[in-house]
Motif scaffolding. Structure first.
Motif, mmCIF file in Angstrom:
data_model
loop_
_atom_site.group_PDB
_atom_site.id
_atom_site.type_symbol
_atom_site.label_atom_id
_atom_site.label_comp_id
_atom_site.label_asym_id
_atom_site.label_seq_id
_atom_site.Cartn_x
_atom_site.Cartn_y
_atom_site.Cartn_z
ATOM 1 N N GLU A 53 0.842 -1.191 0.000
ATOM 2 C CA GLU A 53 0.000 0.000 0.000
ATOM 3 C C GLU A 53 0.883 1.250 0.000
ATOM 4 N N SER A 55 0.634 4.559 -1.087
ATOM 5 C CA SER A 55 0.283 5.981 -1.140
ATOM 6 C C SER A 55 0.804 6.783 0.046
ATOM 7 N N ALA A 59 3.435 9.880 -0.130
ATOM 8 C CA ALA A 59 3.085 11.216 0.357
ATOM 9 C C ALA A 59 4.106 11.710 1.375
ATOM 10 N N ASN A 137 -4.109 1.876 1.536
ATOM 11 C CA ASN A 137 -4.792 1.737 0.255
ATOM 12 C C ASN A 137 -5.774 0.575 0.351
ATOM 13 N N ARG A 194 -4.338 0.909 -4.610
ATOM 14 C CA ARG A 194 -2.887 1.097 -4.513
ATOM 15 C C ARG A 194 -2.242 1.467 -5.843
ATOM 16 N N ASP A 197 -3.595 6.657 -9.379
ATOM 17 C CA ASP A 197 -2.933 7.950 -9.204
ATOM 18 C C ASP A 197 -3.761 8.891 -8.336
ATOM 19 N N ALA A 199 -5.506 8.108 -5.814
ATOM 20 C CA ALA A 199 -5.271 7.752 -4.409
ATOM 21 C C ALA A 199 -3.974 8.378 -3.915
ATOM 22 N N HIS A 200 -2.939 8.358 -4.742
ATOM 23 C CA HIS A 200 -1.661 8.961 -4.351
ATOM 24 C C HIS A 200 -1.830 10.469 -4.136
ATOM 25 N N GLU A 201 -2.605 11.108 -5.002
ATOM 26 C CA GLU A 201 -2.812 12.549 -4.870
ATOM 27 C C GLU A 201 -3.649 12.879 -3.640
ATOM 28 N N ALA A 203 -3.725 11.091 -0.912
ATOM 29 C CA ALA A 203 -2.825 10.881 0.224
ATOM 30 C C ALA A 203 -1.964 12.119 0.455
ATOM 31 N N TRP A 204 -1.463 12.686 -0.629
ATOM 32 C CA TRP A 204 -0.605 13.868 -0.531
ATOM 33 C C TRP A 204 -1.387 15.081 -0.021
#
Length: 344
Positions: A53, A55, A59, A137, A194, A197, A199-201, A203-204
């Motif tokens: 996971e 993200s 971040a 994630n 996971r 994209d 999800a990554h944003e 998280a950030w």
């Protein structure tokens, strides 16, 4: 702390050029202390309890590379570094033969994962944070949501930094968020799939809100407009039951689920929507228990001519098509119609 590397205010120039090199720099479980503008209070951020996971780790790496200072002291715990680095990168939830770390936050702490969980709890006790966010994630593709063990405005406020959907559960699995009942406001935030994209944003952006806001907890007068979902039920396979995901039944597998079942995440699924195919009596295949300890399989599922359907309108989430996770953890979570409550 025998397993944790303790770091304080690491420099952006020393943590590597990408998230993989950052994890190699950590070398194993790490506790990273970041000095805040206000040093009288501390928050905690926990990530990578599951090695697949990414993200949260991405971040945190991005925050450290930016050289920012948080509003208050923050202890960042990065847990399953070795599992994350085991090739291919971010593909192992835990190392082979190990227990799920996020099921180990209750005694006995008598194996490697249990001792790691115990050290995480000790780090939190030492810092006594005003709040804890544990970032994850989802196993499959799906929207973000927060989870907590009981509802109040402090938990609402923490979840609202990331999402407007909150699940309140009484399940006792040994997860980190369960410490909230005894110590400090703690929420799990599932930012999405996971590999997504978005999800990554999320998280950030959510981590930035959590770290840079002077206040993240709220009083009773605040209305966050959260969609509340209560008392999810875990649907699990019984031991030894084999599972496949396919477009049609397969005689080699007693349970076959449709390969696009992830599309049902967070929708209300009606009783006429097929989920897959089964061979055998439902209770011999599946396990589900409600918060009162009663078997809930027949309330969740029904079979007609070998096809599997919901027994009633259900909101499903955390649906996965990863057979390893489905066998070792659960197939999905379900919320019955009378628990699709309201907005807080």
């Amino acid at each position: 702390m025998k397993r944790f590397r303790i770091l304080r205010n690491p420099l952006a120039t020393e943590i590597g050029a990408n998230v993989e090199s950052f994890l190699r720099y950590l070398g194993g479980p790490a506790s990273i202390f970041l000095e805040g503008l206000d040093s009288s209070r501390t928050r905690a951020f926990v990530t990578l309890l599951h090695g697949n996971e990414p993200s949260g780790a991405m971040a945190l790496f991005r925050w450290l590379k930016a050289g920012r200072q948080p509003a208050v002291n923050t202890v960042c715990i990065v847990a399953s570094v070795e599992a994350a680095l085991t090739a291919p990168l971010f593909s192992h939830r835990m190392l082979p033969g190990e227990r799920d770390l996020n099921r180990c936050f209750r005694p006995p702490f008598d194996d490697e994962q249990g001792r790691l969980a115990e050290e995480i709890l000790e780090i939190l006790r030492l810092h006594h944070p005003e709040a804890v966010v544990d970032m994850h994630n989802t196993s499959g593709t799906g929207p973000a949501f927060g989870v907590c063990t009981h509802m109040d405005r402090q938990h609402d406020a923490l979840v609202s930094l990331f999402t407007r959907r909150m699940i309140v559960t009484r399940l006792n699995l040994g997860a980190l968020m369960e410490i909230s009942e005894h110590s400090y406001p703690t929420v799990t935030v599932e930012v999405g799939g996971r590999l997504d994209d978005c999800a990554h944003e999320l998280a950030w952006s959510g981590l930035c809100e959590y770290l840079q806001r002077p206040l993240v907890l709220a009083g009773d007068e605040t209305d966050w407009g959260l969609e509340l979902l209560r008392n999810p039920i875990r649907l699990e396979l019984n031991p030894g039951i084999e599972l496949a995901y396919a477009e049609q039944p397969d005689a080699a597998y007693p349970v076959v689920l449709r390969p696009d079942i992830e599309q049902l995440n967070f929708g209300v699924v009606q009783p006429d929507v097929p989920l897959g195919w089964v061979r055998g009596e439902l209770r011999s295949l599946f396990w589900a228990q409600d918060a009162s300890g009663r078997c809930a399989v027949s309330r969740l599922l029904r079979v007609a001519d070998g096809r599997l359907y919901p027994a009633a309108p259900l909101k499903l989430f955390m649906i996965t098509t990863n057979t390893a996770i489905a066998r070792s953890d659960c197939l999905l979570y379900a919320i019955e119609q009378d628990e699709l409550a309201d907005v807080s």
